[in-house]
Design an enzyme around this catalytic site. Sequence first.
Site, PDB file in Angstrom:
ATOM      1  N   PRO A   1      49.779  36.910  37.813  1.00 24.29           N
ATOM      2  CA  PRO A   1      49.043  37.025  38.678  1.00 24.29           C
ATOM      3  C   PRO A   1      47.858  35.502  38.869  1.00 24.29           C
ATOM      4  O   PRO A   1      48.303  34.674  37.930  1.00 24.29           O
ATOM      5  CB  PRO A   1      47.496  37.593  37.680  1.00 24.29           C
ATOM      6  CG  PRO A   1      48.612  38.333  36.417  1.00 24.29           C
ATOM      7  CD  PRO A   1      50.141  37.530  36.786  1.00 24.29           C
ATOM      8  N   CYS A   2      47.575  35.254  40.351  1.00 26.72           N
ATOM      9  CA  CYS A   2      46.629  34.145  40.536  1.00 26.72           C
ATOM     10  C   CYS A   2      45.053  34.185  40.230  1.00 26.72           C
ATOM     11  O   CYS A   2      44.492  34.163  39.269  1.00 26.72           O
ATOM     12  CB  CYS A   2      46.710  33.613  42.074  1.00 26.72           C
ATOM     13  SG  CYS A   2      48.318  32.867  41.978  1.00 26.72           S
TER      14      CYS A   2
END
Length: 332
Positions: free
Chosen positions: A150-151
């Site tokens: 996940p960014c």
Amino acid sequence: MEIKARNVNQALPKAVRLLGMEGRRRTSRAGPVLVHPEVVMTRYEFPDERVVFWKQRDANPFFHLFEGVWMLAGRNDVKSLVKFNARMGEFSDDGVTFHGAYGKRWYDHFGVDQLQLILVALAARPDDRRQVLQIWDPRQDLGRSGKDVPCNQSVHFTRDERGALDIAVFCRSNDAVWGTYGSDAVDFSMLQELAARSMGWPVGAYTQVSSNWHGYLTTLEPLYPLAAVLEKFDDPYERREVEPFPLLQTDRPTWTRDANMFMEEGVGAMGYQDPFFRRVAVPLLAAWETFKTDGKARHQEAIDRARDCQASDWRKAAVEWLQRRQEKCRTK
């Protein structure tokens, strides 16, 4: 560093100018990139004005909308998303699920429906400042070498002095073109609106806090002309040519049921209850499927189907996106 804008359309050219002026050139696994030396905050005054109209950007409104629905349905499957963007499958490690799918993380990855807990807490204590929706999981994400980590890390929900629901989204690494002023501006503003409407509150401001805020040269360079017309953009939202369509008019459980039915059964499903699906999502899906079936031969039919969409902003973007492809075919 802070970018303040009415909406994503007005933020994008400011971002292009800022990266062009202050970005530091770096190398990356995806090619040359400009990285801003500071954390960058982008604040949208009207985040529900989420549709991008810049033809130079040529954002795909179909994918943006359908990805947002996919997330808010709480899904992590590859199959129902690649129908709208085949390249998305490249970001899955096993071709079946996405490790870092945001919606899955919001709803049950940690064993609880985080959004529901937040809504209950805010209903009991509207001025609570402890309502943080977690995305990053250190048990599974730290040290991970897979494709999909996940960014965006977390979302903070608060109520402002007017009683509107604000959010702040914190991101470890943000591609300005595809992320900050692309999918993120759509997906997280949809999450914000779903939560606000579930509470019966107005939608407030949305702040995106981006560490390692960057743009790849291959996608930035075609957008440099935007910086030159920064003050001249005729924003369809600002001049009231278009306006947002309410995302939720029933309740969250009904909307989520409709969202999953939409992802699984699509146009042919019977029993959509929320007007968003009947009047917005289904007509756009019909247009998309017509275009994908035989785009060159059926451009005009797809455009006509897109015109059935009752959300003026999504309709305008979808029709213009299809018309650009129609014109490209005609000039070949």
